[in-house]
Design a protein around this motif. Structure first.
Motif, PDB file in Angstrom:
ATOM      1  N   VAL A  81      -3.789  -0.477   0.873  1.00  0.00           N
ATOM      2  CA  VAL A  81      -2.461  -0.784   1.427  1.00  0.00           C
ATOM      3  C   VAL A  81      -1.984  -1.752   0.537  1.00  0.00           C
ATOM      4  O   VAL A  81      -2.637  -2.477  -0.293  1.00  0.00           O
ATOM      5  CB  VAL A  81      -2.429  -1.391   2.757  1.00  0.00           C
ATOM      6  CG1 VAL A  81      -2.957  -0.407   3.614  1.00  0.00           C
ATOM      7  CG2 VAL A  81      -3.046  -2.631   2.944  1.00  0.00           C
ATOM      8  N   TYR A  97      -3.807  -6.080   6.171  1.00  0.00           N
ATOM      9  CA  TYR A  97      -4.278  -4.935   7.128  1.00  0.00           C
ATOM     10  C   TYR A  97      -5.681  -5.770   7.828  1.00  0.00           C
ATOM     11  O   TYR A  97      -5.739  -5.749   8.880  1.00  0.00           O
ATOM     12  CB  TYR A  97      -4.698  -3.758   6.126  1.00  0.00           C
ATOM     13  CG  TYR A  97      -4.953  -2.575   7.071  1.00  0.00           C
ATOM     14  CD1 TYR A  97      -4.959  -2.371   8.555  1.00  0.00           C
ATOM     15  CD2 TYR A  97      -5.246  -1.268   6.210  1.00  0.00           C
ATOM     16  CE1 TYR A  97      -5.392  -1.358   9.298  1.00  0.00           C
ATOM     17  CE2 TYR A  97      -5.350  -0.064   7.207  1.00  0.00           C
ATOM     18  CZ  TYR A  97      -5.555  -0.176   8.652  1.00  0.00           C
ATOM     19  OH  TYR A  97      -5.911   0.950   9.234  1.00  0.00           O
TER      20      TYR A  97
ATOM     21  N   LEU B 192      -4.989  -7.790  11.910  1.00  0.00           N
ATOM     22  CA  LEU B 192      -3.499  -7.245  12.031  1.00  0.00           C
ATOM     23  C   LEU B 192      -2.822  -7.608  13.697  1.00  0.00           C
ATOM     24  O   LEU B 192      -1.740  -7.836  13.781  1.00  0.00           O
ATOM     25  CB  LEU B 192      -3.578  -5.825  11.737  1.00  0.00           C
ATOM     26  CG  LEU B 192      -2.093  -5.046  11.745  1.00  0.00           C
ATOM     27  CD1 LEU B 192      -1.201  -5.635  10.525  1.00  0.00           C
ATOM     28  CD2 LEU B 192      -2.370  -3.759  11.374  1.00  0.00           C
ATOM     29  N   MET B 315       1.223  -0.166   8.147  1.00  0.00           N
ATOM     30  CA  MET B 315      -0.037  -0.060   7.389  1.00  0.00           C
ATOM     31  C   MET B 315      -0.293   1.228   6.868  1.00  0.00           C
ATOM     32  O   MET B 315      -0.445   1.571   5.733  1.00  0.00           O
ATOM     33  CB  MET B 315      -1.155  -0.788   7.931  1.00  0.00           C
ATOM     34  CG  MET B 315      -1.039  -2.166   8.019  1.00  0.00           C
ATOM     35  SD  MET B 315      -0.918  -3.063   6.353  1.00  0.00           S
ATOM     36  CE  MET B 315       0.073  -4.611   7.061  1.00  0.00           C
ATOM     37  N   GLN B 319       0.074   2.685   3.148  1.00  0.00           N
ATOM     38  CA  GLN B 319      -1.422   3.362   2.526  1.00  0.00           C
ATOM     39  C   GLN B 319      -1.272   4.712   2.070  1.00  0.00           C
ATOM     40  O   GLN B 319      -1.539   5.019   1.008  1.00  0.00           O
ATOM     41  CB  GLN B 319      -2.428   3.215   3.670  1.00  0.00           C
ATOM     42  CG  GLN B 319      -3.936   3.756   3.404  1.00  0.00           C
ATOM     43  CD  GLN B 319      -4.772   4.140   4.337  1.00  0.00           C
ATOM     44  OE1 GLN B 319      -4.266   4.635   5.500  1.00  0.00           O
ATOM     45  NE2 GLN B 319      -5.947   3.692   4.257  1.00  0.00           N
TER      46      GLN B 319
END
Lengths: 369, 369, 369
Positions: A81, A97, B192, B315, B319
């Protein structure tokens, strides 16, 4: 000289063009990665992570120990990420993350939830890029994990006695080469910027002395009198001969310098940052020492520069679209395209990593303005 | 263990990456086509045709004879328009362009304007997909024109005495593998989702017992006390030890199961549907039997789950973008990434069509939460 | 006949399709470049440059000496900006970037700022395309720098005594072939345009006599009585037998012609311009001599035609998307698809540059309408 640029002789990607005889060239993209580029102004980099892009490389900027700027590849080695979605924690950058933390050198410092074991390790090292903070700009060296042997370009007149400056940022949808040639090209100013920058042609023949040496090429214009446009009137109300240089310095600096007598001096220094092959950001610093009140100049300069750039931006964007459409450039140059092919030679040599040659080239070309 | 996932060792597509040493992997996409996936909820399929997509295959759903759901490739064999632009006529689906009609088996039943000849014929047969209607969902088998030898996953606690449930649908811009690993990953929840799902780390070391066998892998967490977050407080006001399983079942089921004493039981069962390589729909069924009033739970659960998912979605999307940008994954895993590589092994074996192995694997990993 | 079109037998681009057995064909794109296409209506080309596109070729139109239309490749040979960003200066077209000027033949006439030397030269020649101005349209020949040996199609009834006409322009997101087949296809009108163009099928069997010869193919429909739809009621309030022809003429003309008695005559002549492989512009000229007041017809015709076209446009666009999605067409035709395969044969022969054959083909097919 009535030839095509070397750029135009390159191979053409197949399958793009409907008519076989219409194209020959590819685009003039020379990816000079061993070089410094501006990625932000100093005041933009506070205590948050900041994303930037150079030559398509995603970067994350943050301030590490002592407020020093740091630049890492914007990708967490754990699950890929962007680190720019994370937070700055002390002198470290923390992924958003899983909370992995990295130092300014890209080394992994901490992995939450992990009871034992070093956080550090080669597979967890983020590529890091050298940075410099100079003249109010953050510069990044475009090759990771190396110690640069050169330093960034300096805006010499910023802060010089008697000088003021104005900083602008604009984005051109064009190659770095096309943006640079445009910034240093005289003939189009007489046509495209007619009335703004220059007036109608007065049929005066001037001489361009072109000198290429080492990391640069410049054109000095001889016999040029004060042009009738608005910028020139700001420069020198009384007219007289102009000393005018257009200069390219590797990898991406365009300087346009005007002097009229001892009193008036104006230098437009543009540091270009290639965001990608076909998007270039232009950080322009206009430094000036003029006999007219600087407050007035400052007020007039930015809107004028923006109007000029807007005219160029339309052409550069349309040029890029058409070059992509035809799978490459097919440029028919003439002798009055004085700097473009020299800039291209310098860029290609720099892309290959050649050291600047000792050779000095000088040629003279006449133009009517 | 300080290694990269196998996924990261795969070959890299050329020409995507500016810096040669930055990437090694491709994306973890295992296309398991011999499997059932949810395509709609029962109430969504009325007397109109409904379009759906699984693994990039466009499908048209409709109710045929007796209201049974039917699924065909969403393409008319005549002129290739989507059958989902047509209408349901009796137990048949009628193309909107020329009015050809098809049965639930994909066979052509009628061609308007044609005076003679069978409508049916192999060139006019639309590939048809097996369907099931179970637990209020429509499932489709992702390989056409075969009789499945397995049945879809059942949401076991839906309708069980004393249990209630909440159904949610969210879409992740990620591979099925990344969405599944995310759903079953403990360390990121502590970071997170801090404050929502779990609180700050309390430095407690727990043990994950990982068991892989047949079509599944699960992690059982030992030594976990009631976490301080909001969800946990709903679960068990009085605290105590938690029985916690994270479980993956081929091809695309993620189960997160919590028990606290005999009174409290919560199962989050997520059936993932790969819309395409990088888009996954998550049908989550939260079944629960808790000592707190179920009406309150029902009211709180959905917004809480949505907030948690929203954090994950940001995220996962970033990603995916970065993995595409670099032409592949380059993941540096540690031993606390307990399930991801097992899920990947199971998915790849299923993609190849391997029968589930008899081997039972068990390993233990410590985590700090 | 229960076969697939030849188009469907072509090779399939790899890697597009998830299920190997779903596709066989590519799209029916026959790039006929030695042909005339409409690029604008006369009144659209004033004293400004006008951009147009045919077969993906960007063109710039302007009026040169004597107001004659000229068409050049829309790319300045100097720095590849579109000439359509420039201005018309007298009988020349002036590039907006550096002011280079070009004649109607594409030759370079003037380069500003250049003190000596011919402006002209092969590297500075812009490819130029033959033009014609006929029936209020500007036509361009799609191959540059050649003298066409044929002339454009004429709208024969425009201006004929007793006739009026209505001109419409619509754009279909489809191949020229699909747009043409759609324009000349009877069965879909009975279904898709039910109520508008035709009514419900009345179970009447009619005969299509198909004749292919030279540069054209037509279907004559025998036994057709006045259909119950709105258009037909406008045509002939008193009913009676209809003389109906559907006709394709190379490279891109679709004619639909109706006669009812001596009084009523209606010809829909559509000249298609392929903007690109999958975008086609349709210039439709409806010429008519009818017993009902022409003022009424004119008022009703355009909205009716637009509504019919809108229904076709939805199907054509969805068809194109699906053909792209599957990497090609897979069409299962029947004997009542009377013209599509003949049109395709003619287009492919024309693409290869074959002279129209002397062979005359005639076949009969029955349809129920």
């Amino acid at each position: 000289m009535d030839e095509n640029d070397e750029a135009s002789r390159a191979k053409l990607p197949a399958g793009v063009v409907p008519l076989k005889n219409l194209t020959r060239g590819q685009a003039s993209v020379a990816k000079v990665l061993q070089a410094w580029y501006i990625v932000a102004r100093s005041h933009e980099l506070t205590d948050n992570a900041l994303a930037a892009t150079v030559w398509d490389i995603p970067l994350v900027l943050f301030r590490g120990a002592g407020g020093q700027p740091a630049a890492l590849l914007d990708r967490c080695p754990h699950r890929n990420v962007p680190l720019s979605l994370g937070q700055v924690a002390g002198a470290e950058l923390q992924c958003g993350y899983h909370g992995w933390r990295f130092g300014a050198d890209g080394g992994c410092r901490f992995i939450p939830s992990r009871p034992t074991g070093d956080a550090d390790g080669p597979a967890r090292k983020v590529p890091s890029f050298a940075t410099r903070e100079l003249d109010g700009f953050i510069w990044v060296y475009a090759t990771p994990d190396v110690t640069p042997t050169v330093e960034p370009y300096r805006f010499a007149l910023m802060g010089a006695p008697g000088y003021d400056h104005v900083v602008s940022l604009v984005t051109a949808e064009s190659t770095l080469h096309a943006a640079t040639e445009n910034a240093l090209d005289v003939p189009h100013t007489a046509f495209l910027h007619k009335g703004l920058f220059r007036g109608d042609s007065r049929g005066v023949t001037i001489t361009a002395v072109v000198r290429r040496s080492g990391d640069r090429v410049e054109a000095q214009y001889l016999g040029e009198s004060r042009p009738p446009g608005l910028v020139a009137r700001l420069l020198s109300p009384s007219g007289g001969e102009v000393t005018h240089y257009d200069r390219f310095i590797l990898p991406s600096i365009a300087e346009v310098e005007y002097r009229m007598g001892d009193e008036n001096h104006l230098l437009v220094a543009t540091a270009m940052t290639p965001v990608s092959d076909f998007v270039t950001r232009l950080w322009a610093v206009v430094s000036f020492r003029l006999r007219v009140p600087h407050t007035l100049v400052k007020r007039a300069l930015k809107p004028l520069a923006m109007q000029i750039f807007q005219q160029d931006a339309v052409m550069l964007k349309a040029q890029t679209a058409l070059v992509k459409r035809f799978g490459g450039e097919q440029f028919a140059s003439t002798e009055i395209d004085v700097l473009g092919r020299h800039i291209w030679r310098l860029l290609r040599a720099a892309e290959r990593g050649d050291a600047p040659g000792a050779e000095v080239l000088e040629e003279r070309v006449e133009l009517v303005v």
